[in-house]
Each structure stands twice: as C-alpha cells, then as structure tokens.
Design a protein around this motif. Structure first.
Motif, short mmCIF file in Angstrom:
data_model
loop_
_atom_site.label_atom_id
_atom_site.label_comp_id
_atom_site.label_asym_id
_atom_site.label_seq_id
_atom_site.Cartn_x
_atom_site.Cartn_y
_atom_site.Cartn_z
N ALA A 202 3.80 -32.27 -10.50
CA ALA A 202 3.40 -33.19 -9.43
C ALA A 202 2.69 -32.44 -8.31
CB ALA A 202 4.61 -33.94 -8.90
N LEU A 203 3.19 -31.26 -7.99
CA LEU A 203 2.54 -30.45 -6.94
C LEU A 203 1.16 -29.97 -7.38
CD1 LEU A 203 5.46 -28.19 -5.64
CD2 LEU A 203 4.17 -29.86 -4.29
N LEU A 204 1.08 -29.54 -8.66
CA LEU A 204 -0.18 -28.98 -9.15
C LEU A 204 -1.30 -30.03 -9.15
CD1 LEU A 204 1.00 -26.84 -12.24
CD2 LEU A 204 0.93 -26.22 -9.82
N ALA A 205 -0.92 -31.30 -9.31
CA ALA A 205 -1.93 -32.35 -9.43
C ALA A 205 -2.15 -33.12 -8.13
CB ALA A 205 -1.51 -33.33 -10.54
N VAL B 36 0.27 -22.59 -14.62
CA VAL B 36 0.13 -23.07 -13.23
C VAL B 36 -1.29 -22.79 -12.74
CG1 VAL B 36 0.84 -22.54 -10.85
CG2 VAL B 36 2.57 -22.99 -12.61
N TYR B 37 -1.78 -21.59 -13.03
CA TYR B 37 -3.12 -21.22 -12.57
C TYR B 37 -4.18 -22.16 -13.17
CZ TYR B 37 -7.29 -18.56 -11.57
OH TYR B 37 -8.53 -18.19 -11.12
N GLU B 38 -4.09 -22.33 -14.50
CA GLU B 38 -5.12 -23.15 -15.16
C GLU B 38 -5.04 -24.61 -14.71
OE1 GLU B 38 -4.47 -22.23 -19.30
OE2 GLU B 38 -5.48 -20.28 -19.12
N LYS C 140 -7.62 -26.67 -6.79
CA LYS C 140 -6.83 -25.97 -5.76
C LYS C 140 -7.09 -24.47 -5.76
CE LYS C 140 -3.16 -29.30 -6.40
NZ LYS C 140 -3.95 -30.32 -5.73
N ARG C 141 -6.81 -23.88 -4.63
CA ARG C 141 -6.78 -22.42 -4.52
C ARG C 141 -5.42 -21.98 -5.08
NH1 ARG C 141 -7.92 -19.78 1.34
NH2 ARG C 141 -9.91 -20.80 1.01
#
Ligand code: NAD
Length: 510
Positions: A225-228, A247-249, A256-257
């Motif tokens: 949820a945070l990543l998106a 997480v990076y990809e 996001k940075r």
C-alpha cells in the motif's frame, strides 16, 4: 517447535495488543489481522501486533499529508529544537528502550544500548541539519540576474525497517526526514514493533506535532500500500535482498524516489602479517555480536593458508569463553529472532558437513543461561568451507562464522569481488600498502582496515554496493539529507525600466 505451535501453547490472555500510532495517538485501524510478537529468550508470545490493511495505510497517509502542510513551513530552528528535545529524552530514557529491544529482539542489553547510541548519532546529526540546507548562490549570472538553489522537503515519505535494528534503522531515516521537513509513515518489522511506537510517543513528548510521524504495523499488504500510494513521495527500505529488489522495482514503477538497502555477506581478509590475536578478537566480536543478526556482521573469514590453522585455533579458544543466554543476564550473545529462523540457521551446520567443510565448534551443543524454550543456537565455527557451498553463498544471518582458506591477497580479493553482495568488508594486516590496495580494489561500499564492522559515523553515509543497495542514495549523512530533500534552482531578476521590450528568442546572457 514451530512459530504456530508456540503460539497455540502460549497465547493466554496475558498478551497485549500493539496498536498503530497515527495522528499522535494509538490507533487500532480497521484490519482484524494480527501477528504474534515473541520474547525470543523465553520462546513465548508476549504481544499481538495489528497488521494494517490498505485502508489503514490510506488513513495514516491522509493524517501525514495534512500534518505536512504545516510542518514543511515550520522553521528550521523549530524543527531542530524538536530534534534536540528528542535527543535529550532518548538519552535519558535509553535503558527503557534497550529493555524493549532485548525483550522483542533478544540482543543482550549492552548491545541494545550500543544500537541506540549509534541511532542517536544520527539524531545529533539531524539537530544540526540547518547547515546542509544552504544552497548555492551565483550573483549576476547575466546582467542583474541571480541564480540560487534551495533544498525543500519532498512530502510524505515511507520508511520500512527490518527486525534486526528496531531502533537504529528507523532513527537513521526518520531523524533526517523529519528535520528536513517531511512527514513520515514508519512501517517497522512486525517481529519487534514496540520500539517504533515507543519512539513515536517520545517524539510527541519532544514537541513533534501530531501526524508528522505515524507508525503503521504490518506485513506485505501494508508495504504494498505504501509503495503504490500516490501521496507517498519516497521510500526508504532496509531488509533482505529479494524484498529490497522488489520494493525498489515496485516503488520506482510508481514514480517514487527509492533507496532500498538489502542483505549482505561480509568477508574479513586476514593476511599473514596481521596481529592474529587482535584479528581473532575482531572476528569473534563481529561474527557473533547480536547472534550474527547484523547486516555488517562478519560471516566469512578469508584466512591465508600459512596462518589459517593458528587463526582458527585462536578463534575457537575465544568462542569457548562466550556465554549464550538471556540478554538480561549479562550474557555475551542472545537468542535468534524466531524458532523458524533458528532452525534454518542450524540447518547450515549439516549442509557444511555434507559439503566437506569441518565443523570446529557446533553451536547446537551450547549450554544456555536462559529458558529452555528460547530460540537458542550457540556460536558456530566452520573451517575449510568451499565457496560452492550454500554455507558460503547464502546470507545465513546467525552465529555461524565460516573460514575459507586462500593462498594470498589476490585469491581473497577475487572471492570478495565475486560475491553478489557488497555491503562491508575488512582487511587485517600491518602492511599499509596492502591495506591501501584493498580499499581501492574491493568492490564493496564500506571498507574496514583493521576494523571489522566499518559502520560510518553519522556525518558520512551508510550503504553497500551491488545487491546490498538498490538506488543511488545511501542512508543518513549527506546522502540522507539529499534523499529527503529536492533541490530547486531559482533565476531571479528585479525588473527596472531598462528591461522592457519584446524578444521571443531563447533567453541568452548579457
Ligand atoms: P525482511 O526483508 O524479511 O523484512 C524487512 C521489511 O520488509 C519488514 O518491515 C517486513 O515486514 C517487510 N517485508 C517482509 N516480507 C515482505 C514482502 N514479501 N513484501 C513486502 N514487504 C515485506 O528482512 P528482515 O528479516 O526483517 O531483516 C534482515 C535482513 O535485513 C537481512 O537480510 C539483513 O542483511 C538486512 N539488513 C540490511 C541492512 C543494510 O543496511 N543493508 C541493515 C539491516 C538489515
């Protein structure tokens, strides 16, 4: 005993429920999912922690977004005052936090205090962050025109942290993020989440406005949820390499940075001219401190053949003096984080034997000063480990120190540079020329010269190379500040009548 079996036996009413921390207060959210939080020295569940849903994360991000509007306009002086007050409270109450770390992570109290001290260094760095906000200024770049740069906060940032440093890793990131004027959602490890809540409430006491730092507990659902989330502008992640890569990809695909620090396999190269007693002390300290559950732990010693027998003997002698047990009892080394992890680490001892290595000290035989149900594995030393073995290749993340014998510097360096990881490495030698070559030639982000755990001080930056860090910003120090700010270039002219007239050409300097 499995995690779930332990849960069934020991989930009486005595466990407490750990809430999220949103908008300056404990918050239960809407999700009904929870996870057990153990005391690994007792092998018992002591808390349940809530696992946030996507809707819960949305709520926390909304609180952070609202709080950010004011926090970003709060002066540097006031933001630094909050960090100073936080530092003072943290220092005064660090024993309390250390006890929380020991009870949920298992590391011994002295090690927990060391973790807090290294985290507090970054708080201290953040207290003086105003220094880094100074932009560049060029006067009269064109007649009457000045250009300058300013550094501005980026907004709401997500910090996702691992179990092994429940206080230090969050402190590395949120101290700088907050001092730079951002709002934070911290998602700590669900295995030892109490430190994050404790620090959030201390920040409130230090004067941080509600909503500027929020703690959301959870697992993959909350991380995704945070990543998106469109209002989360940057992600700082620390954890294992497969999750760091994911997480990076994922987060970069959402624009996001991202800085995603991953796993490690750190080598220590011992040359024949090294002081073998000091090197053996260092190998034991760096191999077994925190039960080997450190991303900067030494897990492989590369010993040159001519001194390898003597070195192994010195290490095993020292291991015989270590006390494994409950972190509150003055032992040297505590338990592993869960029974499942303990069993996985122990399984490498059998792998070593079947791969032709020699098990010099077997941690399964350890005598423990602690509850028999704790997740114990004593310090383990494995000699003559082939580099083809999983014992060499995998990040074991436990108290298992491997020795790989090499014929000299070149072979040792080749092994280090052949590793997919590049977090830390160390050379032990009295030869300045060899040390200098090593610091130039090793493909690793942090180098120790006669220093086994070369974690840089807070005003440098921390991070590895290769599969140990995805993204181009390291943690804390100048990199940390750059990561949590965005630079703006301003071109300014104060108009006077001589600047009149129409000209549709591209602006040129005069
Ligand atoms: P982990 O990767 O299992 O978990 C890290 C975080 O990711 C936790 O908050 C966890 O809840 C979350 N997570 C777990 N599975 C996920 C999934 N499938 N999708 C999304 N999020 C998920 O790591 P850990 O076991 O908590 O920590 C140990 C690891 O962290 C080791 O590999 C260690 O080397 C690494 N580590 C690296 C550094 C560094 O600076 N490079 C520092 C500390 C720890």
């Amino acid at each position: 005993m499995t995690d779930s079996a332990t849960l069934e036996q020991t989930t009486p009413a005595a466990t407490t429920m750990l809430d999220h921390w949103v908008d300056g207060a404990a918050w239960s959210g809407t999700s009904t999912r929870t996870a057990p939080v153990y005391n690994p020295a007792l092998g018992r569940v002591q808390h349940e922690v809530r696992l946030a849903s996507t809707a819960d994360v949305d709520e926390a991000v909304a609180a952070a977004t609202a709080a950010w509007a004011q926090w970003r306009d709060t002066s540097i002086a006031k933001r630094q005052t909050v960090m100073f007050a936080f530092r003072e409270l943290l220092n005064a109450r660090k024993q309390e936090l250390a006890e929380i770390l020991t009870s949920e992570h298992g590391k011994v109290i002295s090690d927990a205090l060391g973790e807090i001290a290294r985290g507090m260094e970054v708080v201290e760095f953040a207290c003086g962050l105003g220094h880094l906000t100074k932009g560049a200024y060029s006067e009269n770049v064109s007649t009457g025109v000045d250009v300058y740069t300013v550094k501005q906060p980026i907004g709401v940032v997500g910090i996702i942290s691992p179990f092994n440093f429940p206080a230090m890793v969050p402190l590395w990131f949120f101290s700088i993020a907050l001092a730079a004027g951002n709002a934070v959602i911290l998602k700590p490890s669900e295995k030892d989440p109490s430190a994050a809540i404790w620090m959030a409430s201390l920040l409130k006491e230090a004067g941080l406005p509600d909503g500027v730092l929020n703690v959301v507990h959870g697992d993959k659902e909350s991380v995704d949820a945070l990543l998106a989330h469109p209002d989360v502008r940057a992600i700082s992640f620390v954890g294992s390499t497969p999750i760091a890569r994911y997480v990076y990809e994922t987060a970069t695909s959402h624009g996001k940075r991202v800085q995603a620090l991953g796993g490690a396999k750190n080598h220590m190269l011992v040359l024949p001219d090294a002081d073998l007693d000091l090197a053996a002390d260092a190998a034991v300290n760096a191999g077994f401190g925190s039960a080997g559950e450190r991303c900067m732990a030494i897990s492989v010693v590369l010993a040159v053949d001519t001194i390898a027998d003597e070195f192994v003997e010195k290490v095993s002698q020292r291991m015989g003096t270590l006390r494994t047990g409950d972190g509150t009892r003055g032992c040297d080394m505590g338990p592993l984080i869960t029974q499942v992890h303990r069993d996985k680490v122990a399984s490498y001892i059998d792998v070593a034997a079947s791969d032709g290595a020699s098990v010099v000290v077997d941690g399964r035989d350890v005598e423990v000063d602690g509850d028999p149900d704790g997740f114990w594995l004593g310090p383990t030393l494995i000699d003559r480990v082939p580099t083809s073995s999983a014992v060499y290749k995998d990040e074991i993340f436990g108290p298992v120190l491997s020795v790989v014998r090499v014929d000299g510097y070149e072979e040792g360096l080749g092994i280090i540079n052949g590793s997919p990881y590049g977090n830390g490495t160390a050379i032990f030698t009295n030869d300045g020329g060899a040390a200098r070559r090593f610091q130039r030639e090793a493909h690793v982000g942090m180098i120790g010269i006669n220093v086994p755990i070369p974690v840089p001080v807070a005003y440098h930056s921390f991070g590895g190379w290769k599969a140990s860090l995805f993204g181009d910003a390291k943690a804390y120090g100048p990199h940390g500040f750059d990561f949590f700010t965005q630079e703006k270039a301003v071109t300014s002219r104060w108009l006077d009548p001589s600047h009149g007239g129409l000209n549709l050409g591209f602006p040129q300097h005069d």
